[in-house]
Design a protein around this motif. Sequence first.
Motif, mmCIF file in Angstrom:
data_model
loop_
_atom_site.group_PDB
_atom_site.id
_atom_site.type_symbol
_atom_site.label_atom_id
_atom_site.label_comp_id
_atom_site.label_asym_id
_atom_site.label_seq_id
_atom_site.Cartn_x
_atom_site.Cartn_y
_atom_site.Cartn_z
ATOM 1 N N VAL A 16 0.839 -1.204 0.000
ATOM 2 C CA VAL A 16 0.000 0.000 0.000
ATOM 3 C C VAL A 16 0.873 1.252 0.000
ATOM 4 O O VAL A 16 0.559 2.237 -0.677
ATOM 5 C CB VAL A 16 -0.991 -0.018 1.185
ATOM 6 N N ARG A 17 1.976 1.223 0.721
ATOM 7 C CA ARG A 17 2.891 2.370 0.712
ATOM 8 C C ARG A 17 3.367 2.650 -0.721
ATOM 9 O O ARG A 17 3.458 3.800 -1.146
ATOM 10 C CB ARG A 17 4.076 2.115 1.639
ATOM 11 N N THR A 18 3.648 1.597 -1.475
ATOM 12 C CA THR A 18 4.078 1.746 -2.866
ATOM 13 C C THR A 18 2.956 2.329 -3.717
ATOM 14 O O THR A 18 3.195 3.204 -4.554
ATOM 15 C CB THR A 18 4.526 0.383 -3.430
ATOM 16 N N ILE A 19 1.739 1.860 -3.499
ATOM 17 C CA ILE A 19 0.578 2.380 -4.257
ATOM 18 C C ILE A 19 0.413 3.871 -4.000
ATOM 19 O O ILE A 19 0.198 4.652 -4.933
ATOM 20 C CB ILE A 19 -0.721 1.662 -3.820
ATOM 21 N N LYS A 51 -12.168 -2.619 8.653
ATOM 22 C CA LYS A 51 -13.202 -2.883 7.649
ATOM 23 C C LYS A 51 -13.414 -1.683 6.723
ATOM 24 O O LYS A 51 -14.050 -1.803 5.686
ATOM 25 C CB LYS A 51 -14.505 -3.262 8.335
ATOM 26 N N PHE A 52 -12.892 -0.520 7.120
ATOM 27 C CA PHE A 52 -13.002 0.681 6.306
ATOM 28 C C PHE A 52 -11.709 0.972 5.540
ATOM 29 O O PHE A 52 -11.474 2.085 5.086
ATOM 30 C CB PHE A 52 -13.385 1.881 7.158
ATOM 31 N N GLU A 53 -10.866 -0.045 5.391
ATOM 32 C CA GLU A 53 -9.665 0.075 4.567
ATOM 33 C C GLU A 53 -9.623 -1.145 3.655
ATOM 34 O O GLU A 53 -9.604 -2.279 4.133
ATOM 35 C CB GLU A 53 -8.402 0.156 5.428
ATOM 36 N N VAL A 54 -9.622 -0.903 2.354
ATOM 37 C CA VAL A 54 -9.660 -2.005 1.396
ATOM 38 C C VAL A 54 -8.527 -1.890 0.386
ATOM 39 O O VAL A 54 -7.978 -0.813 0.167
ATOM 40 C CB VAL A 54 -11.016 -2.095 0.641
ATOM 41 N N VAL A 55 -8.218 -3.041 -0.192
ATOM 42 C CA VAL A 55 -7.258 -3.100 -1.285
ATOM 43 C C VAL A 55 -7.912 -3.820 -2.451
ATOM 44 O O VAL A 55 -8.831 -4.622 -2.274
ATOM 45 C CB VAL A 55 -5.950 -3.829 -0.880
ATOM 46 N N ALA A 56 -7.425 -3.525 -3.634
ATOM 47 C CA ALA A 56 -7.827 -4.264 -4.841
ATOM 48 C C ALA A 56 -6.644 -5.128 -5.235
ATOM 49 O O ALA A 56 -5.502 -4.663 -5.259
ATOM 50 C CB ALA A 56 -8.189 -3.304 -5.963
ATOM 51 N N VAL A 64 -3.174 -3.650 -6.448
ATOM 52 C CA VAL A 64 -3.158 -2.619 -7.492
ATOM 53 C C VAL A 64 -3.908 -1.356 -7.066
ATOM 54 O O VAL A 64 -3.863 -0.347 -7.762
ATOM 55 C CB VAL A 64 -3.737 -3.158 -8.823
ATOM 56 N N GLY A 65 -4.617 -1.409 -5.915
ATOM 57 C CA GLY A 65 -5.363 -0.241 -5.455
ATOM 58 C C GLY A 65 -5.589 -0.278 -3.957
ATOM 59 O O GLY A 65 -5.483 -1.333 -3.321
ATOM 60 N N HIS A 66 -5.906 0.885 -3.402
ATOM 61 C CA HIS A 66 -6.089 1.028 -1.957
ATOM 62 C C HIS A 66 -7.023 2.202 -1.675
ATOM 63 O O HIS A 66 -6.944 3.238 -2.340
ATOM 64 C CB HIS A 66 -4.731 1.293 -1.297
ATOM 65 N N VAL A 67 -7.903 2.042 -0.683
ATOM 66 C CA VAL A 67 -8.743 3.143 -0.196
ATOM 67 C C VAL A 67 -8.857 3.030 1.321
ATOM 68 O O VAL A 67 -9.045 1.934 1.853
ATOM 69 C CB VAL A 67 -10.169 3.133 -0.802
ATOM 70 N N LEU A 68 -8.758 4.171 2.000
ATOM 71 C CA LEU A 68 -8.948 4.242 3.450
ATOM 72 C C LEU A 68 -10.042 5.264 3.754
ATOM 73 O O LEU A 68 -10.027 6.379 3.241
ATOM 74 C CB LEU A 68 -7.658 4.657 4.160
ATOM 75 N N MET A 69 -10.964 4.841 4.604
ATOM 76 C CA MET A 69 -12.068 5.695 5.056
ATOM 77 C C MET A 69 -12.012 5.723 6.585
ATOM 78 O O MET A 69 -11.795 4.691 7.214
ATOM 79 C CB MET A 69 -13.378 5.074 4.562
#
Length: 184
Positions: A16-19, A51-56, A64-69
């Motif tokens: 995730v750091r790389t993304i 549960k509010f942090e996901v990766v693709a 290949v992807g990351h989102v944090l809420m």
Amino acid sequence: MEFSVETIDRKDYAAVRTIIADSYENDGPNTDGDEIDMIDRLRESSGYNEKFEVVAKDRNGEIVGHVLMVPATVRSATVKFPIVSIVEIGVLHEDQNDGIGQEMVIELETRARLAGYRAVSAVDNSDFFFRNNYVPADNFNILPTVNVDFNANLIKPLFDGALYNKGGKIYYPEEYFGVRSTNY
């Protein structure tokens, strides 16, 4: 492209750091250089919910992807209610425009709705969130407490009437700030 959206695992942190680094390369207007450290601070905060942090992940299991809420609060003299805010989103450059970011955001919006939140906010200067039905938060008299352009302070109600008569300012967790300024 085939991919899956999954809740983050601690073993995913390095990828995730790389993304994040990749997604902000050559993106001056949308970066303050604190994004990676902010993620680390938020993960250590009391309000963090994995549960509010996901990766693709692609079909090979590569991230290949990351989102944090994270949880935030809208507060005024007369109302106070919790919302969640997408504070980080990134997709590797070579995998952008394949719907990965959109699917990750839809997954987190669903999780927020099921957890009982009224709305999801985001601070973003691109068209991505507008294309995903986010609108300027000042349409609901909801103002930022971070120094951003009003059109970058976005929100998406998660059900009809969710923000009716609910104006105020969005207050983020203390760990969000780092080098960011506030206008409390």
